[in-house]
Design a protein around this motif. Structure first.
Motif, PDB file in Angstrom:
ATOM      1  N   TYR B 162      22.096  39.030  43.048  1.00  0.00           N
ATOM      2  CA  TYR B 162      21.968  39.492  44.429  1.00  0.00           C
ATOM      3  C   TYR B 162      23.317  40.045  44.922  1.00  0.00           C
ATOM      4  CZ  TYR B 162      20.620  39.195  49.405  1.00  0.00           C
ATOM      5  OH  TYR B 162      20.330  39.474  50.711  1.00  0.00           O
ATOM      6  N   VAL B 163      24.392  39.316  44.618  1.00  0.00           N
ATOM      7  CA  VAL B 163      25.732  39.776  45.014  1.00  0.00           C
ATOM      8  C   VAL B 163      26.048  41.117  44.351  1.00  0.00           C
ATOM      9  CG1 VAL B 163      28.204  39.284  44.928  1.00  0.00           C
ATOM     10  CG2 VAL B 163      26.590  37.448  45.405  1.00  0.00           C
ATOM     11  N   SER B 164      25.662  41.259  43.089  1.00  0.00           N
ATOM     12  CA  SER B 164      25.971  42.500  42.380  1.00  0.00           C
ATOM     13  C   SER B 164      25.277  43.684  43.043  1.00  0.00           C
ATOM     14  CB  SER B 164      25.570  42.397  40.911  1.00  0.00           C
ATOM     15  OG  SER B 164      24.174  42.520  40.778  1.00  0.00           O
ATOM     16  N   LEU B 165      24.096  43.432  43.595  1.00  0.00           N
ATOM     17  CA  LEU B 165      23.386  44.491  44.314  1.00  0.00           C
ATOM     18  C   LEU B 165      24.195  44.907  45.553  1.00  0.00           C
ATOM     19  CD1 LEU B 165      20.818  46.168  44.377  1.00  0.00           C
ATOM     20  CD2 LEU B 165      19.765  44.401  45.768  1.00  0.00           C
ATOM     21  N   PHE B 166      24.681  43.895  46.264  1.00  0.00           N
ATOM     22  CA  PHE B 166      25.532  44.182  47.420  1.00  0.00           C
ATOM     23  C   PHE B 166      26.767  44.968  46.984  1.00  0.00           C
ATOM     24  CE2 PHE B 166      29.429  43.139  49.637  1.00  0.00           C
ATOM     25  CZ  PHE B 166      29.117  43.509  50.925  1.00  0.00           C
ATOM     26  N   THR B 219      32.601  37.679  57.310  1.00  0.00           N
ATOM     27  CA  THR B 219      32.666  38.883  56.473  1.00  0.00           C
ATOM     28  C   THR B 219      31.922  38.599  55.166  1.00  0.00           C
ATOM     29  OG1 THR B 219      34.621  38.257  55.222  1.00  0.00           O
ATOM     30  CG2 THR B 219      35.002  39.258  57.387  1.00  0.00           C
ATOM     31  N   PRO B 220      31.670  39.628  54.391  1.00  0.00           N
ATOM     32  CA  PRO B 220      30.951  39.386  53.131  1.00  0.00           C
ATOM     33  C   PRO B 220      31.820  38.696  52.071  1.00  0.00           C
ATOM     34  CG  PRO B 220      30.916  41.723  53.767  1.00  0.00           C
ATOM     35  CD  PRO B 220      31.890  41.044  54.652  1.00  0.00           C
ATOM     36  N   PHE B 221      33.151  38.713  52.246  1.00  0.00           N
ATOM     37  CA  PHE B 221      34.034  38.364  51.126  1.00  0.00           C
ATOM     38  C   PHE B 221      33.802  36.993  50.477  1.00  0.00           C
ATOM     39  CE2 PHE B 221      36.469  41.700  53.356  1.00  0.00           C
ATOM     40  CZ  PHE B 221      36.522  42.610  52.326  1.00  0.00           C
ATOM     41  N   PRO B 222      33.792  35.884  51.252  1.00  0.00           N
ATOM     42  CA  PRO B 222      33.657  34.589  50.562  1.00  0.00           C
ATOM     43  C   PRO B 222      32.353  34.469  49.789  1.00  0.00           C
ATOM     44  CG  PRO B 222      34.082  34.308  52.919  1.00  0.00           C
ATOM     45  CD  PRO B 222      33.845  35.751  52.695  1.00  0.00           C
ATOM     46  N   TYR B 223      31.361  35.238  50.204  1.00  0.00           N
ATOM     47  CA  TYR B 223      30.049  35.158  49.562  1.00  0.00           C
ATOM     48  C   TYR B 223      30.022  35.896  48.233  1.00  0.00           C
ATOM     49  CZ  TYR B 223      29.208  33.670  54.272  1.00  0.00           C
ATOM     50  OH  TYR B 223      29.308  33.003  55.446  1.00  0.00           O
ATOM     51  N   LEU B 224      31.115  36.607  47.939  1.00  0.00           N
ATOM     52  CA  LEU B 224      31.156  37.372  46.694  1.00  0.00           C
ATOM     53  C   LEU B 224      31.673  36.539  45.523  1.00  0.00           C
ATOM     54  CD1 LEU B 224      32.614  40.776  47.978  1.00  0.00           C
ATOM     55  CD2 LEU B 224      30.240  40.026  47.840  1.00  0.00           C
ATOM     56  N   THR B 225      32.621  35.632  45.781  1.00  0.00           N
ATOM     57  CA  THR B 225      33.188  34.863  44.678  1.00  0.00           C
ATOM     58  C   THR B 225      33.226  33.353  44.970  1.00  0.00           C
ATOM     59  OG1 THR B 225      34.600  36.761  44.213  1.00  0.00           O
ATOM     60  CG2 THR B 225      35.106  34.745  43.051  1.00  0.00           C
ATOM     61  N   GLY B 237      23.100  24.303  46.273  1.00  0.00           N
ATOM     62  CA  GLY B 237      21.861  24.636  45.571  1.00  0.00           C
ATOM     63  C   GLY B 237      21.432  26.040  45.929  1.00  0.00           C
ATOM     64  N   PHE B 238      20.230  26.188  46.460  1.00  0.00           N
ATOM     65  CA  PHE B 238      19.783  27.493  46.914  1.00  0.00           C
ATOM     66  C   PHE B 238      20.564  27.850  48.172  1.00  0.00           C
ATOM     67  CE2 PHE B 238      17.093  30.389  49.318  1.00  0.00           C
ATOM     68  CZ  PHE B 238      16.875  31.364  48.355  1.00  0.00           C
ATOM     69  N   PHE B 239      21.236  29.020  48.137  1.00  0.00           N
ATOM     70  CA  PHE B 239      22.238  29.313  49.164  1.00  0.00           C
ATOM     71  C   PHE B 239      21.664  30.262  50.221  1.00  0.00           C
ATOM     72  CE2 PHE B 239      26.666  31.237  49.982  1.00  0.00           C
ATOM     73  CZ  PHE B 239      26.907  30.314  50.973  1.00  0.00           C
ATOM     74  N   THR B 240      20.851  29.695  51.124  1.00  0.00           N
ATOM     75  CA  THR B 240      20.171  30.520  52.121  1.00  0.00           C
ATOM     76  C   THR B 240      21.153  31.328  52.960  1.00  0.00           C
ATOM     77  OG1 THR B 240      18.709  28.625  52.278  1.00  0.00           O
ATOM     78  CG2 THR B 240      18.314  30.422  53.830  1.00  0.00           C
ATOM     79  N   LYS B 241      22.224  30.659  53.414  1.00  0.00           N
ATOM     80  CA  LYS B 241      23.173  31.324  54.299  1.00  0.00           C
ATOM     81  C   LYS B 241      23.772  32.567  53.625  1.00  0.00           C
ATOM     82  CE  LYS B 241      27.316  30.421  56.967  1.00  0.00           C
ATOM     83  NZ  LYS B 241      28.564  29.633  56.907  1.00  0.00           N
ATOM     84  N   TYR B 243      22.504  34.391  51.194  1.00  0.00           N
ATOM     85  CA  TYR B 243      21.504  35.459  51.095  1.00  0.00           C
ATOM     86  C   TYR B 243      21.373  36.199  52.419  1.00  0.00           C
ATOM     87  CZ  TYR B 243      19.799  34.126  46.457  1.00  0.00           C
ATOM     88  OH  TYR B 243      19.692  33.888  45.123  1.00  0.00           O
ATOM     89  N   MET B 244      21.381  35.419  53.520  1.00  0.00           N
ATOM     90  CA  MET B 244      21.190  36.022  54.842  1.00  0.00           C
ATOM     91  C   MET B 244      22.376  36.908  55.218  1.00  0.00           C
ATOM     92  SD  MET B 244      18.449  34.315  56.654  1.00  0.00           S
ATOM     93  CE  MET B 244      19.065  33.754  58.230  1.00  0.00           C
ATOM     94  N   ILE B 245      23.575  36.347  55.072  1.00  0.00           N
ATOM     95  CA  ILE B 245      24.759  37.093  55.528  1.00  0.00           C
ATOM     96  C   ILE B 245      24.971  38.354  54.690  1.00  0.00           C
ATOM     97  CG2 ILE B 245      27.288  37.012  55.723  1.00  0.00           C
ATOM     98  CD1 ILE B 245      27.042  34.551  57.178  1.00  0.00           C
ATOM     99  N   LEU B 246      24.861  38.215  53.365  1.00  0.00           N
ATOM    100  CA  LEU B 246      25.006  39.410  52.526  1.00  0.00           C
ATOM    101  C   LEU B 246      23.877  40.403  52.797  1.00  0.00           C
ATOM    102  CD1 LEU B 246      26.291  38.477  48.980  1.00  0.00           C
ATOM    103  CD2 LEU B 246      27.500  39.518  50.895  1.00  0.00           C
ATOM    104  N   GLY B 247      22.680  39.856  53.063  1.00  0.00           N
ATOM    105  CA  GLY B 247      21.540  40.726  53.388  1.00  0.00           C
ATOM    106  C   GLY B 247      21.843  41.556  54.614  1.00  0.00           C
ATOM    107  N   PHE B 248      22.407  40.901  55.629  1.00  0.00           N
ATOM    108  CA  PHE B 248      22.768  41.624  56.846  1.00  0.00           C
ATOM    109  C   PHE B 248      23.758  42.745  56.539  1.00  0.00           C
ATOM    110  CE2 PHE B 248      26.139  42.079  60.047  1.00  0.00           C
ATOM    111  CZ  PHE B 248      25.400  42.635  61.079  1.00  0.00           C
ATOM    112  N   TRP B 249      24.817  42.413  55.784  1.00  0.00           N
ATOM    113  CA  TRP B 249      25.828  43.420  55.467  1.00  0.00           C
ATOM    114  C   TRP B 249      25.256  44.533  54.594  1.00  0.00           C
ATOM    115  CZ3 TRP B 249      30.024  44.240  58.064  1.00  0.00           C
ATOM    116  CH2 TRP B 249      30.608  43.191  58.758  1.00  0.00           C
ATOM    117  N   MET B 250      24.314  44.153  53.748  1.00  0.00           N
ATOM    118  CA  MET B 250      23.713  45.163  52.880  1.00  0.00           C
ATOM    119  C   MET B 250      22.937  46.191  53.693  1.00  0.00           C
ATOM    120  SD  MET B 250      22.075  44.352  49.155  1.00  0.00           S
ATOM    121  CE  MET B 250      21.957  42.652  49.393  1.00  0.00           C
ATOM    122  N   VAL B 251      22.189  45.693  54.715  1.00  0.00           N
ATOM    123  CA  VAL B 251      21.438  46.614  55.565  1.00  0.00           C
ATOM    124  C   VAL B 251      22.406  47.559  56.281  1.00  0.00           C
ATOM    125  CG1 VAL B 251      19.983  46.777  57.621  1.00  0.00           C
ATOM    126  CG2 VAL B 251      19.468  45.082  55.851  1.00  0.00           C
TER     127      VAL B 251
END
Lengths: 334, 273
Positions: B162-166, B219-225, B237-241, B243-251
């Motif tokens: 998912y991150v790679s898509l972003f 920002t998206p940064f901490p969610y990348l690494t 575990g499953f990292f809902t937050k 997915y949401m934050i990167l999803g927002f930035w992706m849009v």
């Protein structure tokens, strides 16, 4: 059936003048003097299905711009275009499947893989059925004599071989209109001839509409019945190739070589604008078409002629003259 | 519904063939490819390994902000894996295509520029996934990844893809800025250095001041690494937050990309490179 139709087609490019040097670059950031350059100027053109039309003109006359507008790569500034029933600049996928553009100066194949891999990709892009694909590859590679090269990496092919692959790649989807932008540029004579023959065969079989630009008049001569001349963005001529040859008058160019120096070289020849070589053993004459027979006969009788020939490709001479004096085609008031 | 199936049926072969051709393109120079992918990751890891060993001065008892030396090394092993998986360089070709004026071909083909490059990204990502799995296996054989669980691997891989898509969408943006800039590699260098620092790839975010971490979390940064590492380490575990934050930035990025592309292509087609 009309395949291509343009009306008042115009393309202006906006560019800005940049003073030389670093300060010039800085200045260009805040103050720019714009210049408009008209590359194509209210161009009208109508081409029927199955025609092969040669588009001629010197470098920078607007040929490529015109081709780019016809294929939808660039959008016209004004005027109308209809190609195969579509407006090219809309670039809908159905339109793109019906045309092909071959650029002699730019490779469309993927460099690091064999041509066949590129063909397979294009087959999917254009949704060509497997049976059609096989048949066309077989047919074209036989005709072009590149069957053994299909699985060689493109970067290892010679220019001529690569050009043949480019042609195959562009024609796999059996386009209705083909734009050939200098397809024989930089090729040796044999390869040029091969490609000409191939285009001719392809046209004979599929009755494709073809627009061709080339600086080699031999291409034009071999393929086109009709010529369109573009000079400074404007149409200078549009008609059969025979008429083009006669733009500058109905005279024929004939040259004679003699076994010895002709002493009396002024008197007999002076009416036909003679051009002698230094040793006065060879002369080029411009003869009125209707007198060609009589004058030729007299020269053969009176002088020790060892060789004579008439001009093979008058269009080459016409093009040269028109490039030097565009006003001959565009009219004085231009 | 029928229409959607029809469109899918027609476009799937194109995508599949493009993915296959991208594989051949990427692996045309095998050694080159290998060096390009693995080389920098290994060098980078080696530098970090030495850096942290000397910071800890070889003391296994020392704990810095919750990390002892072994944990710090584990953190950086995962940082390398995440880098491989989530931050590829598939957009390199894209900028090159624009710079060399090859974009005209895509205006003629009945396959759009973004379709072609997205398929290329998918091809690249599958290769990267394969390489990452190999890397994890090799490192595990050395016993350097203790406590690894299958569920952590599963959550980690899905999130990283998912991150790679972003990352691809972001790289796409730097690529199409090529319409204005002649060379865009400098942009990508700046971006990757910035990302290396702000995402926790070099220093775990625990070592940063709290106010900065709070800010970075928007920002998206901490969610990348940083967070993907925590997932692999089994702390999330499953990292809902995420997915949401990167999803927002992706849009946001997708919208920006669309606008930039529209302006760029208009300029391109007006100038006719």
């Amino acid at each position: 059936m009309t395949m291509i139709k343009t009306r008042g087609l115009t393309k202006n490019f906006l560019s800005y003048k940049k003073s030389p040097g670093f300060m010039g670059s800085i200045k260009a950031l805040y103050k720019r003097d714009y210049i408009t350059k008209t590359a194509v100027n209210s161009f009208d053109l109508e081409i029927q299905k199955g025609e092969i039309v040669g588009l001629l003109g010197p470098n920078g006359a607007g040929k490529t711009t015109l081709m780019k507008m016809l294929t939808g790569i660039i959008v016209p500034s004004s005027g109308e275009i209809l190609v195969a029933g579509s407006v090219p600049a809309d670039r809908n996928k159905e339109f793109r499947k019906r045309i092909a553009l071959v650029m002699g100066q730019k490779s469309q194949l993927w460099w690091d893989i064999p041509a066949m891999d590129s063909f397979l990709l294009l087959q999917k892009f254009y949704e060509v059925s497997d049976s059609d694909f096989k048949e066309r590859i077989e047919e074209m590679s036989t005709l072009l004599d590149v069957k053994d090269l299909l699985h060689v990496h493109v970067r290892k092919l010679s220019l001529g071989e690569r050009m043949k692959m480019e042609l195959m790649a562009s024609l796999l989807h059996n386009p209705e209109v083909i734009f050939l932008d200098e397809p024989t540029i930089g090729l040796d004579l044999v390869a040029q001839e091969n490609i000409r023959y191939f285009i001719k065969e392809f046209h004979r079989k599929n009755n494709t509409t073809i627009i061709l630009t080339s600086h080699y008049m031999a291409d034009v001569h071999a393929l086109c019945k009709r010529l369109v001349l573009i000079l400074q963005g404007k149409k200078g001529f549009d008609g059969p190739i025979e008429e083009f040859e006669q733009i500058l008058g109905r005279e024929k160019s004939v040259s004679f070589s003699f076994s010895e120096t002709i002493e009396d070289h002024t008197h007999f020849f002076e009416n036909w604008s003679p051009e002698w070589n230094q040793s006065f053993t060879k002369v080029d004459l411009r003869l009125p078409q209707e007198d060609l027979r009589d004058i030729g006969k007299t020269v053969l009788e009176k002088f020790p002629v060892i060789e004579f020939n008439t001009e093979k490709m008058p269009i080459e001479r016409v093009m040269k003259t028109l490039m030097e004096k565009p006003e001959l085609a565009l009219g004085e008031n231009h | 519904m029928e229409k959607i199936i029809n469109t899918l049926q027609r476009s799937l072969p194109k995508w599949w063939q493009t993915i296959k051709i991208s594989w051949s393109n990427y692996t045309a120079y095998r050694l080159n490819f290998f060096l390009q992918i693995i080389g920098p990751a290994l060098v980078f890891f080696f530098v970090k390994y030495n850096l942290w060993t000397s910071v800890y001065n070889g003391d296994p008892e020392l704990v810095i902000k919750g990390y002892n030396l072994d944990q710090m090394i584990t953190y950086h092993i995962w940082s390398m894996v995440v880098g491989l998986l989530a931050q590829g360089m598939s957009a390199l070709n894209l900028a090159e295509d624009i710079r060399m004026g090859r974009i005209s071909s895509y205006l003629i083909y009945p396959m759009n520029f973004w379709e072609y490059h997205t398929a290329g990204f998918i091809a690249f990502e599958t290769l990267q996934t394969f390489i990452s799995i190999l890397t994890i296996i090799v490192i595990s054989l050395f016993g350097l990844l203790p406590g690894l669980t299958l569920s952590a691997l599963f959550y980690g891989f899905t999130y990283c893809i998912y991150v790679s898509l972003f990352w691809f969408v972001l790289q796409y943006l730097t690529g199409i800025i090529g319409f204005w800039l002649e060379e865009t590699w400098i942009l990508r260098v700046i971006l990757s250095i910035l990302t290396a620092f702000l995402s926790g790839a070099i220093i775990p975010l625990e070592l940063y001041p709290e106010w900065l971490v709070n800010l970075l979390n928007y920002t998206p940064f901490p969610y990348l690494t940083y967070y993907p590492i925590k997932i692999f380490m089994g702390e999330i575990g499953f990292f809902t937050k995420g997915y949401m934050i990167l999803g927002f930035w992706m849009v946001v990025l997708l919208i920006v990309n669309k606008i930039i592309w529209k302006k760029g292509i208009r300029m391109y087609t007006a100038a006719g490179m």
